[in-house]
Design an enzyme around this catalytic site. Structure first.
Site, mmCIF file in Angstrom:
data_model
loop_
_atom_site.group_PDB
_atom_site.id
_atom_site.type_symbol
_atom_site.label_atom_id
_atom_site.label_comp_id
_atom_site.label_asym_id
_atom_site.label_seq_id
_atom_site.Cartn_x
_atom_site.Cartn_y
_atom_site.Cartn_z
ATOM 1 N N ASN A 11 0.851 -1.182 0.000
ATOM 2 C CA ASN A 11 0.000 0.000 0.000
ATOM 3 C C ASN A 11 0.897 1.246 0.000
ATOM 4 O O ASN A 11 1.774 1.398 0.859
ATOM 5 C CB ASN A 11 -0.850 -0.126 1.283
ATOM 6 C CG ASN A 11 -1.612 1.097 1.641
ATOM 7 O OD1 ASN A 11 -1.275 1.764 2.603
ATOM 8 N ND2 ASN A 11 -2.642 1.377 0.904
ATOM 9 N N GLY A 13 0.176 4.427 0.464
ATOM 10 C CA GLY A 13 -0.063 5.376 1.560
ATOM 11 C C GLY A 13 0.822 5.075 2.759
ATOM 12 O O GLY A 13 1.455 5.971 3.335
ATOM 13 N N PHE A 39 -8.647 5.517 6.818
ATOM 14 C CA PHE A 39 -10.057 5.135 6.707
ATOM 15 C C PHE A 39 -10.280 3.969 7.679
ATOM 16 O O PHE A 39 -9.637 2.933 7.563
ATOM 17 C CB PHE A 39 -10.344 4.716 5.266
ATOM 18 C CG PHE A 39 -11.731 4.200 5.056
ATOM 19 C CD1 PHE A 39 -12.819 5.061 5.015
ATOM 20 C CD2 PHE A 39 -11.963 2.838 4.909
ATOM 21 C CE1 PHE A 39 -14.101 4.580 4.829
ATOM 22 C CE2 PHE A 39 -13.239 2.347 4.723
ATOM 23 C CZ PHE A 39 -14.313 3.219 4.686
ATOM 24 N N PHE A 96 -11.831 7.888 -4.162
ATOM 25 C CA PHE A 96 -12.249 8.436 -2.868
ATOM 26 C C PHE A 96 -11.926 9.926 -2.722
ATOM 27 O O PHE A 96 -12.314 10.556 -1.737
ATOM 28 C CB PHE A 96 -11.575 7.672 -1.718
ATOM 29 C CG PHE A 96 -11.866 6.197 -1.727
ATOM 30 C CD1 PHE A 96 -13.171 5.724 -1.826
ATOM 31 C CD2 PHE A 96 -10.839 5.272 -1.641
ATOM 32 C CE1 PHE A 96 -13.440 4.361 -1.846
ATOM 33 C CE2 PHE A 96 -11.099 3.901 -1.662
ATOM 34 C CZ PHE A 96 -12.407 3.452 -1.761
ATOM 35 N N ALA A 152 4.982 -0.214 -4.372
ATOM 36 C CA ALA A 152 5.118 0.130 -2.955
ATOM 37 C C ALA A 152 5.899 -0.901 -2.143
ATOM 38 O O ALA A 152 6.736 -0.526 -1.313
ATOM 39 C CB ALA A 152 3.732 0.341 -2.355
ATOM 40 N N LYS A 204 -0.659 5.720 -17.321
ATOM 41 C CA LYS A 204 0.101 4.459 -17.410
ATOM 42 C C LYS A 204 -0.699 3.303 -16.818
ATOM 43 O O LYS A 204 -0.438 2.139 -17.154
ATOM 44 C CB LYS A 204 1.481 4.602 -16.772
ATOM 45 C CG LYS A 204 1.509 4.812 -15.261
ATOM 46 C CD LYS A 204 1.452 3.545 -14.448
ATOM 47 C CE LYS A 204 1.167 3.841 -12.984
ATOM 48 N NZ LYS A 204 0.874 2.651 -12.198
ATOM 49 N N ARG A 268 -0.271 -4.172 -9.794
ATOM 50 C CA ARG A 268 -1.557 -4.833 -9.499
ATOM 51 C C ARG A 268 -2.499 -4.786 -10.696
ATOM 52 O O ARG A 268 -3.216 -5.745 -10.968
ATOM 53 C CB ARG A 268 -2.216 -4.152 -8.282
ATOM 54 C CG ARG A 268 -1.380 -4.221 -7.044
ATOM 55 C CD ARG A 268 -1.887 -3.298 -5.957
ATOM 56 N NE ARG A 268 -1.816 -1.894 -6.350
ATOM 57 C CZ ARG A 268 -2.140 -0.884 -5.575
ATOM 58 N NH1 ARG A 268 -2.581 -1.110 -4.352
ATOM 59 N NH2 ARG A 268 -2.046 0.363 -5.994
ATOM 60 N N GLN A 299 -6.693 1.068 -10.183
ATOM 61 C CA GLN A 299 -6.996 2.396 -10.725
ATOM 62 C C GLN A 299 -7.225 2.342 -12.235
ATOM 63 O O GLN A 299 -7.875 3.195 -12.805
ATOM 64 C CB GLN A 299 -5.828 3.352 -10.427
ATOM 65 C CG GLN A 299 -5.438 3.426 -8.966
ATOM 66 C CD GLN A 299 -6.435 4.167 -8.125
ATOM 67 O OE1 GLN A 299 -6.346 5.375 -7.956
ATOM 68 N NE2 GLN A 299 -7.415 3.450 -7.614
#
Ligand code: NAD
Ligand code: 13P
Length: 347
Positions: A11, A13, A39, A96, A152, A204, A268, A299
């Protein structure tokens, strides 16, 4: 064939928090504490994710096994997390961001700078709205972007990589962000082209979906290289049509060609698109995402739809055969094999 859990994906973040936390402690110009809005989720054992992060110093759901740094404090209250902060770092799946900005409207006051690590955009009636623009418009603050070849979980274990900070006006602000993120294993370069950098990071992901189809159909390396080249060309062409100020040189930075390569090899979006093609398009992306990513978000599929809307609206579909084909495969209108069945128009 997809078998079982895919734990190797991390992740962003949480990794961004780790990078920032190490520099915040080292550099006197930053406060030590890194407040990280999370979250809130309840884990299978009934504990709250933020409580567990604060107890163990690990994001046990999204980046298990990696210590974030003792100065990272997880906070489930968005308003509280931004209180008195003068540097805001946005890293969340792009879908989000609209809701987050709405909640923050009027809550961010004073001299505040933002940076977006979010790869994606929104499409409004007036046309595409990049996430950095959404932040600027909704919160009334300047926003830089940071994009790059940044899978990540590799950065989490401190393997060397590069990144690009895109800035609009102030080089000084860009240099502050470069300082906040740079480590010996994370080399950050500022580029005066916020739109170009952000569009690279966003578009991309559509190319990565195409690469996944190629892998799922076992088409080989030459085909994948062709898809990456055509994808990069469409990325540049669309970026320049949307923002004529976008620079060619940006596509040679980490945010451009390097991110296309890493995402098409190890991301991913590629992995889930591969499974989609292996199922002959029978399993939906939603199902595969839930099963394979366990809460993490793709995404590329939504970006392909958003790009398609823009192309359709502007009458540019024919100029971007790769982008439009990806969307049509994702929605089941075309078979995954169609990824190589279009004429390569000069985008
Ligand atoms: P992710 O794909 O791991 O998604 C999970 C995150 O979404 C968690 O942090 C979770 O707390 C959050 N979340 C879940 N439901 C939410 C909700 N309703 N509201 C707000 N947040 C919610 O996230 P990520 O990997 O941090 O990706 C964020 C952005 O960073 C994306 O735009 C992605 O393209 C980009 N990025 C990711 C990577 C990577 O390797 N993971 C690398 C570079 C850039
Ligand atoms: P994925 O979301 O496809 O894993 O890509 C991560 C990324 O953006 C690497 O730079």
């Amino acid at each position: 064939m997809y078998m079982g859990h895919l734990r190797k994906f991390g992740n962003w973040g949480s990794v961004a928090a780790k990078l920032i936390a190490s520099n915040a402690l080292k550099l006197p110009s930053f406060h030590d504490e890194v407040r990280m809005w999370v979250f809130e989720e309840v884990l299978p054992n009934g504990e709250k994710l933020t409580d567990v992060i604060n107890k163990t110093n690990e994001n046990v759901k999204y980046l298990p096994g990696i210590k974030l740094g003792r100065n990272v404090v997880a906070d489930p209250d968005l308003e509280n997390a931004v209180k008195e902060a003068n540097m805001l770092v946005f890293v969340t799946p792009h879908q989000f961001m609209g809701g987050i900005c709405k909640k923050l409207k009027g809550k961010v006051t004073g001299e505040v700078e933002a940076i977006s690590l979010v790869k994606g955009m929104e499409v409004k009636k007036e046309g595409p709205c990049m996430i950095s623009s959404l932040i600027s418009k909704e919160l009334g603050i300047n926003s830089c972007v940071l994009m790059g070849a940044n899978i990540a979980n590799e950065i989490a274990v401190e393997k060397f990589s590069e990144a690009t900070v895109g800035y609009r006006e102030s080089r000084e602000i860009a240099d502050t962000w470069v300082q906040l993120f740079s480590t010996p294993y994370f080399m950050v370069t500022p580029v005066h082209d916020v739109e170009g950098v952000e569009l690279c990071g966003t578009l991309k992901n559509v190319v990565a979906i195409a690469a996944g189809f190629v892998d799922g159909l076992d088409m080989g390396n030459n085909t994948k290289a062709a898809i990456m080249r055509i994808g990069l060309r469409e990325m540049r062409a669309l970026s320049k049509l949307l923002f004529p100020s976008v620079k060619d040189s940006t596509f040679f930075e980490s945010c451009g060609v390097a991110d296309v390569i890493t995402t098409c090899l190890g991301g991913r979006n590629r992995r889930v698109a591969e499974a989609f093609a292996q199922s002959g398009g029978k399993r939906s992306f939603d199902e595969l995402e839930a099963k394979m990513l366990q809460g993490q978000k793709l995404q590329g599929v939504s970006t392909a739809r958003e790009v398609y809307e823009v192309l359709n609206h502007c009458g540019w579909l024919e100029m971007f055969p790769l982008f439009s084909t990806v969307h049509q495969i994702c929605t089941g209108r075309l078979k995954p094999e169609a990824i190589v069945h279009y004429r390569d128009h000069k985008a």
